[in-house]
Each structure stands twice: as C-alpha cells, then as structure tokens.
Design a protein around this motif. Structure first.
Motif, PDB file in Angstrom:
ATOM      1  N   ASP A   2       0.793  -1.226   0.000  1.00 23.24           N
ATOM      2  CA  ASP A   2       0.000   0.000   0.000  1.00 23.24           C
ATOM      3  C   ASP A   2       0.831   1.285   0.000  1.00 23.24           C
ATOM      4  O   ASP A   2       0.348   2.342  -0.343  1.00 23.24           O
ATOM      5  N   PHE A   3       2.086   1.208   0.336  1.00 19.39           N
ATOM      6  CA  PHE A   3       2.948   2.386   0.411  1.00 19.39           C
ATOM      7  C   PHE A   3       3.674   2.688  -0.907  1.00 19.39           C
ATOM      8  O   PHE A   3       4.347   3.709  -1.032  1.00 19.39           O
ATOM      9  N   ILE A   4       3.549   1.792  -1.899  1.00 17.88           N
ATOM     10  CA  ILE A   4       4.233   1.977  -3.178  1.00 17.88           C
ATOM     11  C   ILE A   4       3.412   2.934  -4.046  1.00 17.88           C
ATOM     12  O   ILE A   4       2.223   2.689  -4.268  1.00 17.88           O
ATOM     13  N   PRO A   5       4.045   4.007  -4.528  1.00 15.51           N
ATOM     14  CA  PRO A   5       3.302   4.961  -5.361  1.00 15.51           C
ATOM     15  C   PRO A   5       2.634   4.267  -6.560  1.00 15.51           C
ATOM     16  O   PRO A   5       3.144   3.303  -7.097  1.00 15.51           O
ATOM     17  N   ILE A   6       1.508   4.757  -6.937  1.00 12.92           N
ATOM     18  CA  ILE A   6       0.663   4.325  -8.049  1.00 12.92           C
ATOM     19  C   ILE A   6       0.012   2.973  -7.749  1.00 12.92           C
ATOM     20  O   ILE A   6      -1.186   2.905  -7.563  1.00 12.92           O
ATOM     21  N   ILE A   7       0.783   1.892  -7.672  1.00 14.96           N
ATOM     22  CA  ILE A   7       0.156   0.578  -7.481  1.00 14.96           C
ATOM     23  C   ILE A   7      -0.359   0.388  -6.056  1.00 14.96           C
ATOM     24  O   ILE A   7      -1.247  -0.413  -5.824  1.00 14.96           O
ATOM     25  N   GLY A   8       0.189   1.129  -5.089  1.00 15.03           N
ATOM     26  CA  GLY A   8      -0.253   1.009  -3.703  1.00 15.03           C
ATOM     27  C   GLY A   8      -1.661   1.515  -3.478  1.00 15.03           C
ATOM     28  O   GLY A   8      -2.331   1.100  -2.536  1.00 15.03           O
ATOM     29  N   GLY A   9      -2.108   2.403  -4.340  1.00 13.10           N
ATOM     30  CA  GLY A   9      -3.447   2.959  -4.202  1.00 13.10           C
ATOM     31  C   GLY A   9      -4.545   2.082  -4.776  1.00 13.10           C
ATOM     32  O   GLY A   9      -5.722   2.351  -4.599  1.00 13.10           O
ATOM     33  N   ILE A  10      -4.162   1.011  -5.459  1.00  8.11           N
ATOM     34  CA  ILE A  10      -5.134   0.103  -6.061  1.00  8.11           C
ATOM     35  C   ILE A  10      -5.494  -0.978  -5.046  1.00  8.11           C
ATOM     36  O   ILE A  10      -4.634  -1.512  -4.362  1.00  8.11           O
ATOM     37  N   ALA A  11      -6.769  -1.295  -4.965  1.00  9.63           N
ATOM     38  CA  ALA A  11      -7.232  -2.322  -4.026  1.00  9.63           C
ATOM     39  C   ALA A  11      -7.050  -3.702  -4.661  1.00  9.63           C
ATOM     40  O   ALA A  11      -7.985  -4.272  -5.228  1.00  9.63           O
ATOM     41  N   TRP A  12      -5.843  -4.217  -4.606  1.00  8.89           N
ATOM     42  CA  TRP A  12      -5.555  -5.544  -5.143  1.00  8.89           C
ATOM     43  C   TRP A  12      -6.147  -6.584  -4.199  1.00  8.89           C
ATOM     44  O   TRP A  12      -6.177  -6.387  -2.999  1.00  8.89           O
ATOM     45  N   GLY A  13      -6.538  -7.698  -4.726  1.00  7.12           N
ATOM     46  CA  GLY A  13      -6.992  -8.789  -3.884  1.00  7.12           C
ATOM     47  C   GLY A  13      -5.793  -9.558  -3.334  1.00  7.12           C
ATOM     48  O   GLY A  13      -4.657  -9.386  -3.789  1.00  7.12           O
ATOM     49  N   GLU A  14      -6.055 -10.405  -2.382  1.00  8.96           N
ATOM     50  CA  GLU A  14      -4.988 -11.203  -1.764  1.00  8.96           C
ATOM     51  C   GLU A  14      -4.248 -12.041  -2.801  1.00  8.96           C
ATOM     52  O   GLU A  14      -3.017 -12.169  -2.738  1.00  8.96           O
TER      53      GLU A  14
END
Length: 145
Positions: free
Chosen positions: A43-55
C-alpha cells in the motif's frame, strides 16, 4: 541460461515463495500477529499502492519477488560452481536473503494498513523464522532437482 536452468529457477522461485507465504499465513492465523499481511502489503508503493488488489494478486507479487531471488540464486550457483556443496548453497541462500530480515523494519514503518510495529519483536521473530525457512528451502529444492 539454458531452458532447463530457467525452468529450475522458475520452479525454485514459485515453490519457495508459496511455501514462505503459506507459513506466514499459518503463523498469522494461529497467533493473529499480522506477518502475512506485512508480507503481501504494497500500500505504500506509489501508483500501485493505491489500487485495491486482492490477496491473490498481492500473493502473486510476492511470488514474483521470490522468482527474482531464485534466478539470482541459480545464476550464482552456476557461476560460482557450488552446486555440489549443500553448505555453500545454504550460505549463498542466506547471503541473498539477508536483506529480507531487515526489510521487516522498513516495510512495517512504511505500511499504511495495520501491520506489526517496527519494534514488535515477536512479529520480527516470526518474520525471521519464516525467512530462515525460505533460506533453507532454496538449497534443499535445488539439490532435489
């Protein structure tokens, strides 16, 4: 790298990464210490951290990192010509994985979601034991192939 070597590295990375993830998931389910959550957290990685990825997707990211480590491991094993010595394989695996122990502090400090605190020594112990298991699994699987 030859095709069999590439397949070996892929196998090592996938299997060892899955085993590490499952071990941390087991530890978290038994103890409620969120070490598996920390392992998958991006969640702290810019751009991809803001995406709600599934487990599942987060777990795939983790396995991809394991594949990179396995490729480096296999490359160095061949380059250093240490494939016959389990002790040397284990030492190489330990050296390659040494940063993962200290990543605990960085990852727990950067995380936005709830993960163990950077100074949670019980969580760090679980994290370290699981990663020592990973250190051991790489050479064991390599020797079995």
């Amino acid at each position: 790298m030859t095709r069999p070597t590439i397949l070996k590295a892929l196998y090592l990375g996938v299997v060892s990464g899955i085993l590490l993830g499952l071990l941390l998931k087991l530890i978290e389910s038994i103890t409620t210490v969120r070490v598996y959550t920390l392992l998958l957290n991006i969640d702290f990685i810019p751009i991809i951290g803001g995406i709600a990825w599934g487990e599942t997707v987060e777990f795939i990211f983790h396995v991809l990192v394991s594949i990179v480590i396995a490729f480096i491991f296999v490359y160095l094993v061949i380059r250093l010509r240490i494939e016959k010595s389990f002790t040397k394989l284990l030492f190489l695996s330990f050296i390659l994985c040494l940063p993962t122990f200290f990543l605990y502090f960085l990852l727990s400090s950067l995380a936005i979601k709830e993960v163990p605190a950077w100074n949670d020594w019980l969580a760090f112990t679980y994290w370290s034991v699981a990663h020592l298991f990973y250190v051991w699994v790489l050479p064991v699987l390599y020797k079995k192939m």
